[in-house]
Scaffold this active site. Structure first.
Site, PDB file in Angstrom:
ATOM      1  N   ARG A  52      -5.375   6.446  -7.730  1.00  0.00           N
ATOM      2  CA  ARG A  52      -5.164   7.891  -7.663  1.00  0.00           C
ATOM      3  C   ARG A  52      -5.108   8.508  -9.056  1.00  0.00           C
ATOM      4  NH1 ARG A  52      -0.105   8.010  -3.561  1.00  0.00           N
ATOM      5  NH2 ARG A  52      -0.271  10.281  -3.832  1.00  0.00           N
ATOM      6  N   LEU A  77       0.858  -1.178   0.000  1.00  0.00           N
ATOM      7  CA  LEU A  77       0.000   0.000   0.000  1.00  0.00           C
ATOM      8  C   LEU A  77       0.896   1.230   0.000  1.00  0.00           C
ATOM      9  CD1 LEU A  77      -2.700  -0.886   2.707  1.00  0.00           C
ATOM     10  CD2 LEU A  77      -2.983  -0.974   0.226  1.00  0.00           C
ATOM     11  N   ASP A  78       0.460   2.299  -0.666  1.00  0.00           N
ATOM     12  CA  ASP A  78       1.200   3.550  -0.602  1.00  0.00           C
ATOM     13  C   ASP A  78       1.333   3.988   0.847  1.00  0.00           C
ATOM     14  OD1 ASP A  78       1.284   3.562  -3.342  1.00  0.00           O
ATOM     15  OD2 ASP A  78      -0.329   5.028  -3.584  1.00  0.00           O
ATOM     16  N   ARG A  79       2.372   4.733   1.129  1.00  0.00           N
ATOM     17  CA  ARG A  79       2.622   5.187   2.498  1.00  0.00           C
ATOM     18  C   ARG A  79       1.426   5.948   3.079  1.00  0.00           C
ATOM     19  NH1 ARG A  79       7.675   9.118   4.410  1.00  0.00           N
ATOM     20  NH2 ARG A  79       7.231   9.023   6.639  1.00  0.00           N
TER      21      ARG A  79
END
Length: 322
Positions: free
Chosen positions: A245, A143-145
């Site tokens: 996104r 997962l993205d930060r």
């Protein structure tokens, strides 16, 4: 010098351990040894497999005999495990599910899944520090930060293989909640746009829609409407970097507080909600359990900041029903 592992060790690789890269295996076994030192002893040939030198990407085989040399760690190389523990101890409270095969977290926003890019550690390093007796802990996906939610970690190599196969064959269903700009049209149910990843001079990854990119597809469904925004459920079919996104931005509906692909003016209009993080949350994961084969669905509740944001929008920006 502070000395650890003062004698040569020989390990015979089991069926369960086979198939993983030797660098990952050593990182798990030598928990307090800096990664830089592990790669150094492999590169210098001090680590041997069946009496031969190997590269870090070598995949261990059943019955391989692994030689691990004595390791010396200087005082200034000692990892600050005790300092990290206070921060990562919260990971124990974030566990959603655990058995002999799996550990599933509700990852907090702002925490990287692994160290690197200037970060000394992430979720996986934190879990390994908290569970020093665990012989195997590996990320199944990432997962993205700044994204929160369901994060899947394998506790057996066989589980990792099974889940990676499910990912490749699109057997794992991932659902995210995202707050996006303005009114998302209900008839826009799928965004299919190729994504190309670029690395800019700062080292950051920027993804854009481009004809030379990899095929990418995301399904979207309206969950709740507000006058300023729409809460959507996003289900990626492919697993490209920053896919949701960028696809949301491409559809004309950037995600709230996205510092790479967002809209500053949209964020300003939402400032009353008190949110200061990306509104993207991995809310559910559905897959076949690698041990039992049964279908398992894990859901992760929204954190306080996301819940408060929605309460604010419902109170002050409720969408009028037709």
């Amino acid at each position: 010098m502070i000395k650890n592992n003062l004698s040569v060790r020989f390990i015979t690789i089991s069926v369960e351990e086979a198939g993983q890269r030797i660098d990952n295996f050593l990182i798990m076994r030598l928990k307090n040894v800096p990664k830089s030192m592990i790669y150094r002893i492999v590169r210098k040939g001090e680590v041997r497999v069946n009496k031969k030198r190997v590269k870090p990407e070598y995949k261990l085989q059943n019955h391989d005999e692994l030689r691990i040399p004595p390791v010396q760690i200087a005082d200034n190389e000692q990892p600050l495990i005790s300092a990290r523990l206070e921060k990562v101890a919260a990971l124990n409270d974030a566990v959603l599910y655990e058995d002999d095969y799996l550990l599933i977290l509700n990852k907090p926003a702002g925490t990287a899944v692994h160290g690197g890019s200037g970060l000394s550690f992430g979720v996986i390093e934190g879990l390994r520090a908290l569970r020093p007796n665990a012989l195997f802990l590996e990320l199944v996906h990432r997962l993205d930060r700044d994204t929160s939610g369901v994060l899947l970690i394998a506790k057996k190599h066989s589980a990792l293989r099974s889940l990676h196969t499910q990912l490749r064959t699109k057997g794992i269903q991932k659902d995210y909640l995202a707050l996006v700009r303005s009114k998302w049209k209900s008839n826009i149910k799928t965004v299919s746009a190729p994504l190309l990843k670029n690395i800019i001079t700062s080292g950051e990854r920027i993804v854009r829609v481009h004809k030379d990119g990899k095929p990418s597809e995301t399904h979207f469904k309206v969950e709740e409407r507000f006058t300023l925004a729409t809460l959507v459920r996003a289900s990626p079919v492919t697993g490209r970097t920053h896919q949701i996104r960028v696809h949301a931005q491409y559809a004309g509906h950037p995600i709230a507080f996205d510092d790479r692909y967002g809209d500053i003016n949209f964020d300003q209009r939402l400032k009353g909600c008190g949110l200061h993080r990306l509104f993207l949350h991995a809310v559910a994961l559905c897959f076949n359990h690698p041990g039992s084969g049964e279908t398992l669905r894990i859901e992760a509740p929204l954190d306080v900041s996301l819940r408060q944001c929605l309460l604010y929008l419902r109170a002050y920006h409720k969408y009028p029903h037709a």
